[in-house]
Design a protein around this motif. Structure first.
Motif, PDB file in Angstrom:
ATOM      1  N   UNK A  74       0.840  -1.254   0.035  1.00 15.30           N
ATOM      2  CA  UNK A  74      -0.033   0.011   0.050  1.00 15.30           C
ATOM      3  C   UNK A  74       0.909   1.262   0.160  1.00 15.30           C
ATOM      4  N   UNK A  75       0.220   2.245  -0.490  1.00 15.36           N
ATOM      5  CA  UNK A  75       0.983   3.557  -0.356  1.00 15.36           C
ATOM      6  C   UNK A  75       0.246   4.748   0.568  1.00 15.36           C
ATOM      7  N   UNK A  76       0.992   5.942   0.977  1.00 13.56           N
ATOM      8  CA  UNK A  76       0.238   6.840   1.743  1.00 13.56           C
ATOM      9  C   UNK A  76      -1.019   7.345   1.145  1.00 13.56           C
ATOM     10  N   UNK A  77      -0.859   7.688  -0.190  1.00 11.19           N
ATOM     11  CA  UNK A  77      -2.010   8.247  -0.968  1.00 11.19           C
ATOM     12  C   UNK A  77      -3.236   7.306  -0.761  1.00 11.19           C
ATOM     13  N   UNK A  78      -3.050   5.795  -0.659  1.00 12.73           N
ATOM     14  CA  UNK A  78      -4.196   4.816  -0.592  1.00 12.73           C
ATOM     15  C   UNK A  78      -4.828   4.979   0.853  1.00 12.73           C
TER      16      UNK A  78
END
Length: 313
Positions: free
Chosen positions: A67-71
């Motif tokens: 996962x990414x911080x934007x998700x």
């Protein structure tokens, strides 16, 4: 007043506070991430853990490596599957408001619809274009506008007391959760980094800023930002209106104006005692998140007592 109407007023007030505080927290974190050097890792996952939706997020997005911080940001703002997202909380507030429009000023409905159009029409675009700060600022401004309208235009009858009850309980709960997020480590510096202490102070400054408490902290504490000072201020300050102690004390002042419910008063005194007797210095040196978890359990028990005492008779 019908218990159904009282219940809806209570939860409408809670959802409004939840939306405002979530927007404040995400906005402060978004700004903090921009201010940090590249060698420092910034992680939004503690926010999901404090809201008890981290397992749901991992279930939808896979393991931590995927996962990414934007998700995480999109999940926290727009996901209807996340019961704590801004969009979900606001949908709940708007649904509750529909059933109590006859006891609320028209300006409340108009402002809520403006917020609805912002989130539904522009929320995703603003996140994609890196304008989440503008989105959070607008939500906070509208939340403050709603609080002002409620305080200025609603008669001080029993319905208003249920609005105050919900706002006080939700603010105490959200303050403890925001402290929990800060204590859980939004910033992860490399071990041995000579600026590690400074990064921790920056993290606690972000917690204070998310609760609009930095200026009042400096005015009353007259100390540099540290874990123990921030904990003392946000937990136990008698005058700051977002501190846990202040909110619970205000809740206790509302209870005598409502129908007699001894269980509510007993549980309120329990959680007030827990907060008042906490040692911020000891908590800061150990694990403040454990105390925040205990406070949240007591707040949940208080919510249950309120429901049984006023809404489910």
């Amino acid at each position: 007043m019908l218990s159904r109407v009282a219940d809806n007023l209570y939860w409408f007030s809670r959802y409004l506070r939840r939306v405002e505080n979530t927007a404040r927290l995400l906005g402060a974190c978004s700004q903090l991430r921009l201010d940090l050097p590249r060698q420092v890792t910034f992680d939004l996952m503690p926010i999901l853990r404090t809201l008890s939706v981290d397992a749901l997020f991992v279930q939808q997005h896979g393991s931590e490596a995927q996962y990414s911080q934007s998700q995480i940001m999109a999940f926290s703002v727009l996901s209807l599957e996340n019961p704590s997202s801004l969009r979900s909380s606001f949908h709940n507030a708007r649904s509750v408001l529909r059933s109590i429009r006859d006891v609320m000023p028209q300006a409340i409905w108009d402002t809520v619809n403006d917020m609805h159009q912002l989130l539904e029409g522009q929320g995703a675009q603003m996140l994609e274009r890196g304008r989440e700060g503008d989105l959070f600022a607008r939500i906070v401004d509208d939340g403050l506008k709603l609080s002002g309208l409620l305080n200025a235009n609603v008669s001080r009858d029993i319905g208003f007391q249920f609005l105050r009850l919900g706002a006080s309980l939700e603010q105490a709960d959200m303050t403890s959760r925001i402290i929990d997020a800060g204590a859980s480590g939004l910033i992860r510096a490399r071990h041995g980094d000579e600026l590690e202490k400074a990064y921790r102070s920056l993290q606690w400054a972000a917690v204070l800023s998310s609760l609009a408490g930095m200026q009042m902290f400096r005015r009353h504490m007259r100390r540099q930002v540290s874990a123990e000072a921030a904990l003392s201020f946000l937990l136990q300050d008698n005058d700051f209106p977002r501190s846990v102690y202040f909110c619970l004390s205000r809740l206790l002042s509302v209870v005598p104006r409502l129908p007699h419910a001894p269980a509510v008063e007993r549980q309120a005194h329990r959680v007030v005692g827990l907060v008042r007797n906490a040692d911020p210095v000891w908590q800061a040196a150990n694990n403040p998140a454990l105390l925040m978890d205990e406070i949240q359990l007591h707040v949940a028990a208080l919510d249950q007592a309120i429901a049984e005492g006023y809404f489910r008779q």
